[in-house]
Design an enzyme around this catalytic site. Sequence first.
Site, PDB file in Angstrom:
ATOM      1  N   SER A  73      19.201   2.578   3.756  1.00  0.00           N
ATOM      2  CA  SER A  73      18.871   2.061   2.428  1.00  0.00           C
ATOM      3  C   SER A  73      17.801   0.971   2.496  1.00  0.00           C
ATOM      4  CB  SER A  73      20.134   1.500   1.775  1.00  0.00           C
ATOM      5  OG  SER A  73      20.683   0.498   2.615  1.00  0.00           O
ATOM      6  N   LYS A  86      25.194   1.753   6.533  1.00  0.00           N
ATOM      7  CA  LYS A  86      26.389   1.463   7.311  1.00  0.00           C
ATOM      8  C   LYS A  86      27.001   0.110   6.964  1.00  0.00           C
ATOM      9  CE  LYS A  86      24.763  -0.155  11.818  1.00  0.00           C
ATOM     10  NZ  LYS A  86      24.731   0.247  13.217  1.00  0.00           N
ATOM     11  N   TYR A 102      14.944  -8.620   4.409  1.00  0.00           N
ATOM     12  CA  TYR A 102      14.559  -9.934   4.940  1.00  0.00           C
ATOM     13  C   TYR A 102      13.049 -10.098   5.125  1.00  0.00           C
ATOM     14  CZ  TYR A 102      19.534 -10.363   5.597  1.00  0.00           C
ATOM     15  OH  TYR A 102      20.873 -10.422   5.362  1.00  0.00           O
ATOM     16  N   ALA A 103      12.281  -9.048   4.792  1.00  0.00           N
ATOM     17  CA  ALA A 103      10.830  -9.144   4.995  1.00  0.00           C
ATOM     18  C   ALA A 103      10.277 -10.304   4.173  1.00  0.00           C
ATOM     19  CB  ALA A 103      10.162  -7.838   4.596  1.00  0.00           C
ATOM     20  N   GLN A 104       9.430 -11.092   4.802  1.00  0.00           N
ATOM     21  CA  GLN A 104       8.898 -12.273   4.107  1.00  0.00           C
ATOM     22  C   GLN A 104       7.420 -12.107   3.781  1.00  0.00           C
ATOM     23  OE1 GLN A 104       9.650 -15.652   6.634  1.00  0.00           O
ATOM     24  NE2 GLN A 104      11.858 -15.583   6.331  1.00  0.00           N
ATOM     25  N   ASP A 141      20.482   3.240  15.799  1.00  0.00           N
ATOM     26  CA  ASP A 141      21.354   4.427  15.685  1.00  0.00           C
ATOM     27  C   ASP A 141      20.562   5.725  15.516  1.00  0.00           C
ATOM     28  OD1 ASP A 141      23.069   2.323  15.572  1.00  0.00           O
ATOM     29  OD2 ASP A 141      24.113   2.934  13.758  1.00  0.00           O
ATOM     30  N   HIS A 198       8.645 -11.617  17.689  1.00  0.00           N
ATOM     31  CA  HIS A 198       7.949 -12.439  16.698  1.00  0.00           C
ATOM     32  C   HIS A 198       7.894 -13.863  17.245  1.00  0.00           C
ATOM     33  CE1 HIS A 198       6.841 -14.390  12.973  1.00  0.00           C
ATOM     34  NE2 HIS A 198       6.727 -13.218  12.364  1.00  0.00           N
ATOM     35  N   ARG A 237       2.224  -3.902  17.079  1.00  0.00           N
ATOM     36  CA  ARG A 237       2.085  -3.680  15.635  1.00  0.00           C
ATOM     37  C   ARG A 237       1.387  -4.870  14.968  1.00  0.00           C
ATOM     38  NH1 ARG A 237       5.098  -5.253  10.931  1.00  0.00           N
ATOM     39  NH2 ARG A 237       6.500  -6.406  12.292  1.00  0.00           N
ATOM     40  N   SER A 268       4.193  -2.664   8.842  1.00  0.00           N
ATOM     41  CA  SER A 268       5.406  -1.849   8.936  1.00  0.00           C
ATOM     42  C   SER A 268       5.889  -1.365   7.570  1.00  0.00           C
ATOM     43  CB  SER A 268       6.519  -2.642   9.608  1.00  0.00           C
ATOM     44  OG  SER A 268       7.723  -1.961   9.434  1.00  0.00           O
ATOM     45  N   LEU A 269       5.973  -2.286   6.614  1.00  0.00           N
ATOM     46  CA  LEU A 269       6.415  -1.871   5.274  1.00  0.00           C
ATOM     47  C   LEU A 269       5.452  -0.811   4.732  1.00  0.00           C
ATOM     48  CD1 LEU A 269       7.495  -5.287   3.693  1.00  0.00           C
ATOM     49  CD2 LEU A 269       8.955  -3.531   4.676  1.00  0.00           C
TER      50      LEU A 269
HETATM   51  P1  FAD Z   1      15.719  -0.964   7.442  1.00  0.00           P
HETATM   52  O1  FAD Z   1      15.200  -1.734   6.320  1.00  0.00           O
HETATM   53  O2  FAD Z   1      16.119  -1.704   8.652  1.00  0.00           O
HETATM   54  O3  FAD Z   1      16.999  -0.162   6.929  1.00  0.00           O
HETATM   55  C1  FAD Z   1      17.814   0.553   7.825  1.00  0.00           C
HETATM   56  C2  FAD Z   1      18.947   1.188   7.032  1.00  0.00           C
HETATM   57  O4  FAD Z   1      19.602   2.155   7.851  1.00  0.00           O
HETATM   58  C3  FAD Z   1      20.046   0.213   6.579  1.00  0.00           C
HETATM   59  O5  FAD Z   1      20.407   0.537   5.272  1.00  0.00           O
HETATM   60  C4  FAD Z   1      21.208   0.526   7.512  1.00  0.00           C
HETATM   61  O6  FAD Z   1      22.487   0.296   6.950  1.00  0.00           O
HETATM   62  C5  FAD Z   1      21.003   2.008   7.731  1.00  0.00           C
HETATM   63  N1  FAD Z   1      21.613   2.512   8.951  1.00  0.00           N
HETATM   64  C6  FAD Z   1      21.282   2.249  10.241  1.00  0.00           C
HETATM   65  N2  FAD Z   1      22.088   2.928  11.073  1.00  0.00           N
HETATM   66  C7  FAD Z   1      22.950   3.637  10.292  1.00  0.00           C
HETATM   67  C8  FAD Z   1      24.027   4.521  10.564  1.00  0.00           C
HETATM   68  N3  FAD Z   1      24.408   4.829  11.796  1.00  0.00           N
HETATM   69  N4  FAD Z   1      24.695   5.047   9.516  1.00  0.00           N
HETATM   70  C9  FAD Z   1      24.366   4.740   8.242  1.00  0.00           C
HETATM   71  N5  FAD Z   1      23.341   3.917   7.930  1.00  0.00           N
HETATM   72  C10 FAD Z   1      22.652   3.372   8.948  1.00  0.00           C
HETATM   73  N6  FAD Z   1       7.320  -5.818   8.059  1.00  0.00           N
HETATM   74  C11 FAD Z   1       6.245  -5.928   7.251  1.00  0.00           C
HETATM   75  O7  FAD Z   1       5.453  -4.999   7.151  1.00  0.00           O
HETATM   76  N7  FAD Z   1       6.058  -7.069   6.527  1.00  0.00           N
HETATM   77  C12 FAD Z   1       6.903  -8.126   6.596  1.00  0.00           C
HETATM   78  O8  FAD Z   1       6.702  -9.119   5.909  1.00  0.00           O
HETATM   79  C13 FAD Z   1       8.023  -8.042   7.458  1.00  0.00           C
HETATM   80  N8  FAD Z   1       8.866  -9.079   7.592  1.00  0.00           N
HETATM   81  C14 FAD Z   1       9.989  -8.927   8.349  1.00  0.00           C
HETATM   82  C15 FAD Z   1      10.906  -9.959   8.408  1.00  0.00           C
HETATM   83  C16 FAD Z   1      12.090  -9.801   9.103  1.00  0.00           C
HETATM   84  C17 FAD Z   1      13.086 -10.923   9.169  1.00  0.00           C
HETATM   85  C18 FAD Z   1      12.353  -8.579   9.772  1.00  0.00           C
HETATM   86  C19 FAD Z   1      13.635  -8.388  10.521  1.00  0.00           C
HETATM   87  C20 FAD Z   1      11.420  -7.558   9.739  1.00  0.00           C
HETATM   88  C21 FAD Z   1      10.244  -7.716   9.037  1.00  0.00           C
HETATM   89  N9  FAD Z   1       9.293  -6.698   8.978  1.00  0.00           N
HETATM   90  C22 FAD Z   1       8.210  -6.829   8.164  1.00  0.00           C
HETATM   91  C23 FAD Z   1       9.573  -5.391   9.536  1.00  0.00           C
HETATM   92  C24 FAD Z   1      10.096  -4.482   8.400  1.00  0.00           C
HETATM   93  O9  FAD Z   1      10.893  -5.258   7.540  1.00  0.00           O
HETATM   94  C25 FAD Z   1      10.907  -3.327   8.917  1.00  0.00           C
HETATM   95  O10 FAD Z   1      10.203  -2.650   9.910  1.00  0.00           O
HETATM   96  C26 FAD Z   1      11.196  -2.358   7.776  1.00  0.00           C
HETATM   97  O11 FAD Z   1      11.814  -3.051   6.725  1.00  0.00           O
HETATM   98  C27 FAD Z   1      12.094  -1.234   8.231  1.00  0.00           C
HETATM   99  O12 FAD Z   1      12.498  -0.521   7.109  1.00  0.00           O
HETATM  100  P2  FAD Z   1      13.370   0.764   7.290  1.00  0.00           P
HETATM  101  O13 FAD Z   1      13.581   1.325   5.937  1.00  0.00           O
HETATM  102  O14 FAD Z   1      12.806   1.636   8.337  1.00  0.00           O
HETATM  103  O15 FAD Z   1      14.762   0.205   7.909  1.00  0.00           O
HETATM  104  C1  SIN Z   2       6.301 -12.172   8.895  1.00  0.00           C
HETATM  105  O1  SIN Z   2       6.383 -12.428   7.709  1.00  0.00           O
HETATM  106  O2  SIN Z   2       5.877 -12.943   9.760  1.00  0.00           O
HETATM  107  C2  SIN Z   2       6.728 -10.824   9.348  1.00  0.00           C
HETATM  108  C3  SIN Z   2       5.665  -9.870   9.065  1.00  0.00           C
HETATM  109  C4  SIN Z   2       5.841  -8.633   9.861  1.00  0.00           C
HETATM  110  O3  SIN Z   2       6.716  -8.544  10.715  1.00  0.00           O
HETATM  111  O4  SIN Z   2       5.045  -7.724   9.647  1.00  0.00           O
END
Ligand code: FAD
Ligand code: SIN
Length: 532
Positions: free
Chosen positions: A16, A38, A48-50, A223, A244, A386, A391-392
């Site tokens: 999600s 999960k 948590y993306a900032q 996972d 980071h 990266r 990433s987003l």
């Molecule tokens: P996620 O957002 O991690 O979602 C994973 C989902 O999978 C969750 O809902 C989880 O419950 C579900 N899941 C996992 N395993 C299972 C399972 N076995 N069964 C059921 N559900 C499961 N990137 C940027 O580009 N810009 C930013 O500003 C930025 N800031 C960041 C700040 C922080 C603190 C962090 C941690 C990362 C940041 N990143 C940023 C990286 C970026 O946020 C992530 O790479 C991106 O959000 C990943 O999105 P996603 O949808 O792939 O996974």
């Molecule tokens: C951050 O805001 O520094 C995170 C950005 C990212 O991981 O792309």
Amino acid sequence: MNKTICHYTDILIIGSGISGLSAALRLASFYKIILISKNKINECASYYAQGGIASVFNENDSIESHIKDTLNVGLDICEKSIVEFIISNSQKCIQWLAEQGISFDMEYNSINKNKYHLTKEGGHSHRRILHCTDFTGKEIETKLINLVLKHKNIFVKEFFNAIDLIVKKTYIKENNRIVIGTYVWNIQFKRVEIIKSKILILATGGASKVYKYSTNPDISTGDGIAMAWRAGCRVANLEFNQFHPTCLFHKQSHNFLLTEALRGEGAYLKRYDGTRFMKEYDSRYELAPRDIVVLAMNKEMNRLGVNCMYLDITHKSSDFIKKHFPGIYKKLMEFGLDLTKDSIPVVPAAHYTCGGVIVNKFGMTDIENLYAIGEVAYTGFHGANRMASNSLLECLVYAWSSSENIINTTKYIIDIEKSLDFYKIKKKNINDDIIKHDLNNLKLIMWDHMGVVRTTSSLKYALNHINLLKQKIFFYYSEFKISSNLLDLRNLVQVSELMIRCALNRKESRGLHHILDYPTKFKISGPTILIP
Ligand code: FAD
Ligand code: SIN
């Protein structure tokens, strides 16, 4: 014995985060969708993306420049056609996001108030980060979750932990396999259920929780990578786990990030005596790409024998800081730190998994009807490092391209005949403390031996340790009832093994993979691919 509960749907989305939610919304006019997470629906890295999302919206910037910066930061092993594909589709995906009601910050002055306010981060040669103050992820997740929960074709199931994919041989193509669903651990009712689907999208995020110190929430246990590998998918580039540079170093906080946008707006990295050190390492100073900043911090911390460095933006006005970084300002106050007056103690922490399940530009994996999008996937976009806020963007573009592919191709269902016997015979409860002990142990091993700087011998040491842990888990798994911690441990051990194997295969130092036995970079190199 009770009958096993089996759910049926057209499309199952596991995850999600921004990738899972966006794909669900794009597909929901055509299909019935089950979306599982999960933990709570909003507990994910995306929330948590900032910093924000990188895309070209400044007239002095160009798509070519964004492509060039991404290739440079990825250190010559990005897949160029994919970099072009993602970046040239970025604006329309941002536009889609804006249409879902996400309000990005606009320019603060009245002349430009119809233009997006853009920030800068490491490696970008222009201001190109769209953001919602310093809580971009929270704004996007909250709005998309509202839409998903309201949609009549999307059925959300929280606390549903996918265990393994159900895959069958198919004779449509030779040696081909097709996914037909997944086993899930229903956390609330503590039972295994089945979800059967025509299409399955893995949007499970990254694996940074293999490390003791990480910016990620607890769900980032790799996972999807582990499940896809066990089902027979190839994975790539898992040696490139990004650290980071600026995670808060404070005993009451274990994963709070201080966005790179702080450095984009002028914050300095300093030693405890107040001197800046990045000018001794890179001409871009604090805005060098993350691999360079982290190596510099690591070197300084070792040289000085200290546990942290400092991030300092106190030379900017208090109003400026509070206006641009209200979320961070408020959070730090909870720890007794004032961003407008104090240098903030920071350390590098595991942040992002650049490698993952190999996919094509539609997110299709090696298994028929199985897609992987977002951080779980290896698309070729990030190469050896990266670039911030890319990433987003990748999540959004792949949610779009995979959905288009699904809508445009006819998919078929194959009936399920799998038995649940394996999950039914286990009787005993496992003591959770044993699992937690193994989890902590694994994270420490990974931090110490597969961290910012590596050696072949310490990687081999870690691999031996992981092989022993694998045997233990095999035993736990066959003797005891399932628990969420046991599932996490099983996946983390699997992903750790893959990460170390990738690291051992790369006999050069490049980007996020810094190995003392092979200090230089090859002239020509490519991805590290593992085949199950
Ligand atoms: P996620 O957002 O991690 O979602 C994973 C989902 O999978 C969750 O809902 C989880 O419950 C579900 N899941 C996992 N395993 C299972 C399972 N076995 N069964 C059921 N559900 C499961 N990137 C940027 O580009 N810009 C930013 O500003 C930025 N800031 C960041 C700040 C922080 C603190 C962090 C941690 C990362 C940041 N990143 C940023 C990286 C970026 O946020 C992530 O790479 C991106 O959000 C990943 O999105 P996603 O949808 O792939 O996974
Ligand atoms: C951050 O805001 O520094 C995170 C950005 C990212 O991981 O792309």
